[in-house]
Motif scaffolding. Sequence first.
Motif, PDB file in Angstrom:
ATOM      1  N   CYS A  60     -15.442   1.006 -18.240  1.00 15.55           N
ATOM      2  CA  CYS A  60     -15.137   2.426 -18.378  1.00 15.55           C
ATOM      3  C   CYS A  60     -14.532   2.683 -19.756  1.00 15.55           C
ATOM      4  O   CYS A  60     -13.721   1.893 -20.251  1.00 15.55           O
ATOM      5  N   VAL A  61     -14.883   3.815 -20.343  1.00 17.61           N
ATOM      6  CA  VAL A  61     -14.354   4.165 -21.655  1.00 17.61           C
ATOM      7  C   VAL A  61     -12.840   4.345 -21.624  1.00 17.61           C
ATOM      8  O   VAL A  61     -12.171   4.215 -22.650  1.00 17.61           O
ATOM      9  N   THR A  62     -12.271   4.589 -20.434  1.00 18.68           N
ATOM     10  CA  THR A  62     -10.825   4.768 -20.325  1.00 18.68           C
ATOM     11  C   THR A  62     -10.077   3.442 -20.223  1.00 18.68           C
ATOM     12  O   THR A  62      -8.908   3.425 -19.866  1.00 18.68           O
ATOM     13  N   THR A  63     -10.763   2.346 -20.538  1.00 18.98           N
ATOM     14  CA  THR A  63     -10.199   1.003 -20.764  1.00 18.98           C
ATOM     15  C   THR A  63     -10.118   0.112 -19.535  1.00 18.98           C
ATOM     16  O   THR A  63      -9.571  -0.984 -19.622  1.00 18.98           O
ATOM     17  N   TRP A  64     -10.678   0.500 -18.371  1.00 18.16           N
ATOM     18  CA  TRP A  64     -10.720  -0.449 -17.254  1.00 18.16           C
ATOM     19  C   TRP A  64     -12.137  -1.026 -17.121  1.00 18.16           C
ATOM     20  O   TRP A  64     -13.117  -0.380 -17.487  1.00 18.16           O
ATOM     21  N   SER A  65     -12.196  -2.251 -16.625  1.00 14.93           N
ATOM     22  CA  SER A  65     -13.465  -2.944 -16.442  1.00 14.93           C
ATOM     23  C   SER A  65     -13.524  -3.579 -15.063  1.00 14.93           C
ATOM     24  O   SER A  65     -12.589  -4.278 -14.662  1.00 14.93           O
ATOM     25  N   ALA A  66     -14.621  -3.331 -14.344  1.00 16.21           N
ATOM     26  CA  ALA A  66     -14.877  -4.002 -13.065  1.00 16.21           C
ATOM     27  C   ALA A  66     -15.878  -5.116 -13.334  1.00 16.21           C
ATOM     28  O   ALA A  66     -16.996  -4.863 -13.795  1.00 16.21           O
ATOM     29  N   THR A  67     -15.473  -6.352 -13.059  1.00 15.95           N
ATOM     30  CA  THR A  67     -16.311  -7.504 -13.392  1.00 15.95           C
ATOM     31  C   THR A  67     -16.927  -8.124 -12.144  1.00 15.95           C
ATOM     32  O   THR A  67     -16.577  -7.783 -11.012  1.00 15.95           O
ATOM     33  N   GLY A  68     -17.857  -9.062 -12.372  1.00  9.67           N
ATOM     34  CA  GLY A  68     -18.453  -9.809 -11.273  1.00  9.67           C
ATOM     35  C   GLY A  68     -19.351  -8.994 -10.374  1.00  9.67           C
ATOM     36  O   GLY A  68     -19.527  -9.325  -9.201  1.00  9.67           O
ATOM     37  N   LEU A  69     -19.979  -7.945 -10.896  1.00 11.72           N
ATOM     38  CA  LEU A  69     -20.837  -7.078 -10.093  1.00 11.72           C
ATOM     39  C   LEU A  69     -22.277  -7.596 -10.128  1.00 11.72           C
ATOM     40  O   LEU A  69     -22.760  -8.073 -11.152  1.00 11.72           O
ATOM     41  N   ARG A  70     -22.951  -7.468  -8.989  1.00 10.41           N
ATOM     42  CA  ARG A  70     -24.332  -7.921  -8.879  1.00 10.41           C
ATOM     43  C   ARG A  70     -25.202  -6.729  -8.489  1.00 10.41           C
ATOM     44  O   ARG A  70     -25.195  -6.280  -7.351  1.00 10.41           O
ATOM     45  N   TRP A  71     -25.917  -6.200  -9.464  1.00 10.79           N
ATOM     46  CA  TRP A  71     -26.746  -5.019  -9.266  1.00 10.79           C
ATOM     47  C   TRP A  71     -28.194  -5.431  -8.986  1.00 10.79           C
ATOM     48  O   TRP A  71     -28.720  -6.339  -9.627  1.00 10.79           O
ATOM     49  N   GLY A  72     -28.835  -4.757  -8.050  1.00 11.15           N
ATOM     50  CA  GLY A  72     -30.240  -5.010  -7.765  1.00 11.15           C
ATOM     51  C   GLY A  72     -31.062  -3.752  -7.945  1.00 11.15           C
ATOM     52  O   GLY A  72     -30.626  -2.653  -7.589  1.00 11.15           O
ATOM     53  N   ARG A 114     -38.781  -6.006  -9.620  1.00  6.12           N
ATOM     54  CA  ARG A 114     -37.393  -5.979  -9.139  1.00  6.12           C
ATOM     55  C   ARG A 114     -36.630  -7.221  -9.589  1.00  6.12           C
ATOM     56  O   ARG A 114     -37.173  -8.329  -9.632  1.00  6.12           O
ATOM     57  N   ARG A 115     -35.339  -7.012  -9.872  1.00  4.27           N
ATOM     58  CA  ARG A 115     -34.503  -8.139 -10.286  1.00  4.27           C
ATOM     59  C   ARG A 115     -33.042  -7.823 -10.006  1.00  4.27           C
ATOM     60  O   ARG A 115     -32.694  -6.703  -9.634  1.00  4.27           O
ATOM     61  N   GLU A 116     -32.212  -8.830 -10.198  1.00  7.29           N
ATOM     62  CA  GLU A 116     -30.762  -8.640 -10.130  1.00  7.29           C
ATOM     63  C   GLU A 116     -30.175  -8.837 -11.518  1.00  7.29           C
ATOM     64  O   GLU A 116     -30.662  -9.674 -12.297  1.00  7.29           O
ATOM     65  N   VAL A 117     -29.149  -8.076 -11.799  1.00  5.48           N
ATOM     66  CA  VAL A 117     -28.406  -8.218 -13.049  1.00  5.48           C
ATOM     67  C   VAL A 117     -26.937  -8.409 -12.700  1.00  5.48           C
ATOM     68  O   VAL A 117     -26.354  -7.607 -11.967  1.00  5.48           O
ATOM     69  N   HIS A 118     -26.347  -9.493 -13.195  1.00  2.00           N
ATOM     70  CA  HIS A 118     -24.918  -9.732 -13.025  1.00  2.00           C
ATOM     71  C   HIS A 118     -24.220  -9.139 -14.242  1.00  2.00           C
ATOM     72  O   HIS A 118     -24.386  -9.646 -15.360  1.00  2.00           O
ATOM     73  N   ALA A 119     -23.478  -8.067 -14.041  1.00  2.00           N
ATOM     74  CA  ALA A 119     -22.896  -7.372 -15.184  1.00  2.00           C
ATOM     75  C   ALA A 119     -21.656  -6.599 -14.771  1.00  2.00           C
ATOM     76  O   ALA A 119     -21.575  -6.072 -13.661  1.00  2.00           O
ATOM     77  N   ALA A 120     -20.695  -6.541 -15.681  1.00  2.00           N
ATOM     78  CA  ALA A 120     -19.509  -5.724 -15.492  1.00  2.00           C
ATOM     79  C   ALA A 120     -19.828  -4.269 -15.788  1.00  2.00           C
ATOM     80  O   ALA A 120     -20.825  -3.938 -16.435  1.00  2.00           O
ATOM     81  N   GLY A 170     -17.215 -11.757 -17.375  1.00  2.00           N
ATOM     82  CA  GLY A 170     -16.021 -12.433 -16.877  1.00  2.00           C
ATOM     83  C   GLY A 170     -14.749 -11.778 -17.347  1.00  2.00           C
ATOM     84  O   GLY A 170     -14.674 -11.237 -18.452  1.00  2.00           O
ATOM     85  N   ALA A 171     -13.701 -11.799 -16.509  1.00  2.00           N
ATOM     86  CA  ALA A 171     -12.437 -11.177 -16.875  1.00  2.00           C
ATOM     87  C   ALA A 171     -11.855 -11.811 -18.120  1.00  2.00           C
ATOM     88  O   ALA A 171     -11.193 -11.157 -18.929  1.00  2.00           O
ATOM     89  N   ALA A 172     -12.086 -13.118 -18.306  1.00  2.00           N
ATOM     90  CA  ALA A 172     -11.533 -13.799 -19.470  1.00  2.00           C
ATOM     91  C   ALA A 172     -12.210 -13.366 -20.756  1.00  2.00           C
ATOM     92  O   ALA A 172     -11.706 -13.599 -21.835  1.00  2.00           O
ATOM     93  N   ALA A 173     -13.377 -12.744 -20.643  1.00  2.00           N
ATOM     94  CA  ALA A 173     -14.131 -12.350 -21.828  1.00  2.00           C
ATOM     95  C   ALA A 173     -14.239 -10.835 -21.930  1.00  2.00           C
ATOM     96  O   ALA A 173     -15.232 -10.319 -22.421  1.00  2.00           O
ATOM     97  N   LEU A 174     -13.221 -10.130 -21.462  1.00  2.00           N
ATOM     98  CA  LEU A 174     -13.277  -8.669 -21.524  1.00  2.00           C
ATOM     99  C   LEU A 174     -13.370  -8.196 -22.971  1.00  2.00           C
ATOM    100  O   LEU A 174     -12.760  -8.779 -23.870  1.00  2.00           O
ATOM    101  N   PRO A 175     -14.102  -7.123 -23.199  1.00  2.00           N
ATOM    102  CA  PRO A 175     -14.208  -6.582 -24.553  1.00  2.00           C
ATOM    103  C   PRO A 175     -12.860  -6.047 -25.045  1.00  2.00           C
ATOM    104  O   PRO A 175     -11.931  -5.831 -24.255  1.00  2.00           O
ATOM    105  N   PRO A 176     -12.743  -5.799 -26.330  1.00  2.00           N
ATOM    106  CA  PRO A 176     -11.474  -5.312 -26.891  1.00  2.00           C
ATOM    107  C   PRO A 176     -10.995  -4.033 -26.206  1.00  2.00           C
ATOM    108  O   PRO A 176     -11.772  -3.103 -25.966  1.00  2.00           O
ATOM    109  N   GLY A 177      -9.706  -4.039 -25.857  1.00  2.00           N
ATOM    110  CA  GLY A 177      -9.092  -2.851 -25.287  1.00  2.00           C
ATOM    111  C   GLY A 177      -9.273  -2.656 -23.805  1.00  2.00           C
ATOM    112  O   GLY A 177      -8.718  -1.715 -23.227  1.00  2.00           O
TER     113      GLY A 177
END
Length: 233
Positions: free
Chosen positions: A75-87, A66-72, A9-16
């Motif tokens: 990027c090491v350059t400090t941006w995060s894409a959240t709410g992704l659903r990978w299968g 097979r499964r789905e993983v909901h995960a952000a 979640g965007a509200a729980a982004l890691p430090p930085g």
Amino acid sequence: MTVPSGHVGAAALPPGQRPAPLARFGLPRFAGVVPVPPPHPVLTVGGVVRHPTQLAVAELTGLPSRREVHAALHCVTTWSATGLRWGGVPFAAVHELVTGLVRPHPRATWVTVTGLDGYRACLRLDDALADDVLLADSLDGEPLTGPHGAPLRLVVPRSYGYKSVRHVCALDYRLAYDAGSAGWLAHPRGRVDREERSRLLPGPVWRAVWRNTQPSVRRAYRSGPAPQRSDPE
């Protein structure tokens, strides 16, 4: 089966980290390489193994685990894409299948993952075997496109994005760490919760450095050439 992963979640982004949409991004020298997978892609498995082999990607993606993983994606350059659903299929399931065939060295504790574009990253094997690590072939319910890593993308939610190799075509079991394409810039584990942005200096020191590189790297990836066809099978 759906597996939640940390930092979604965007509200729980890691430090930085700051929220941003998912876009193709990486080392600038790979900006112009967008491979088109062959009609019948394969995964080559080698390294310190007795019997190197190739497996059809279709065989792997058809595994019953097979499964789905909901995960952000962080990027090491400090941006995060959240709410992704990978299968896709858990890396652990692929590892279980291939190790019975190739018989890795008993002291192989690292695995190098290589993409059709030539990019490679190395993971400690126990990190790769975490239950939320996938070899993904879909994103948000749709097949992966070229820019997002078709035919297979390694998804390692707990590590920075430079471990999530696009266009996966090879696994090589190793006895020791291989710095991969990022060289000294990479950390052997790259764990997000520990801010392991690089082997050198503490993670917070790198935030401003990496953040300042974003505009030029994004320009390079936006202006990349048309996709290139990969070598035939």
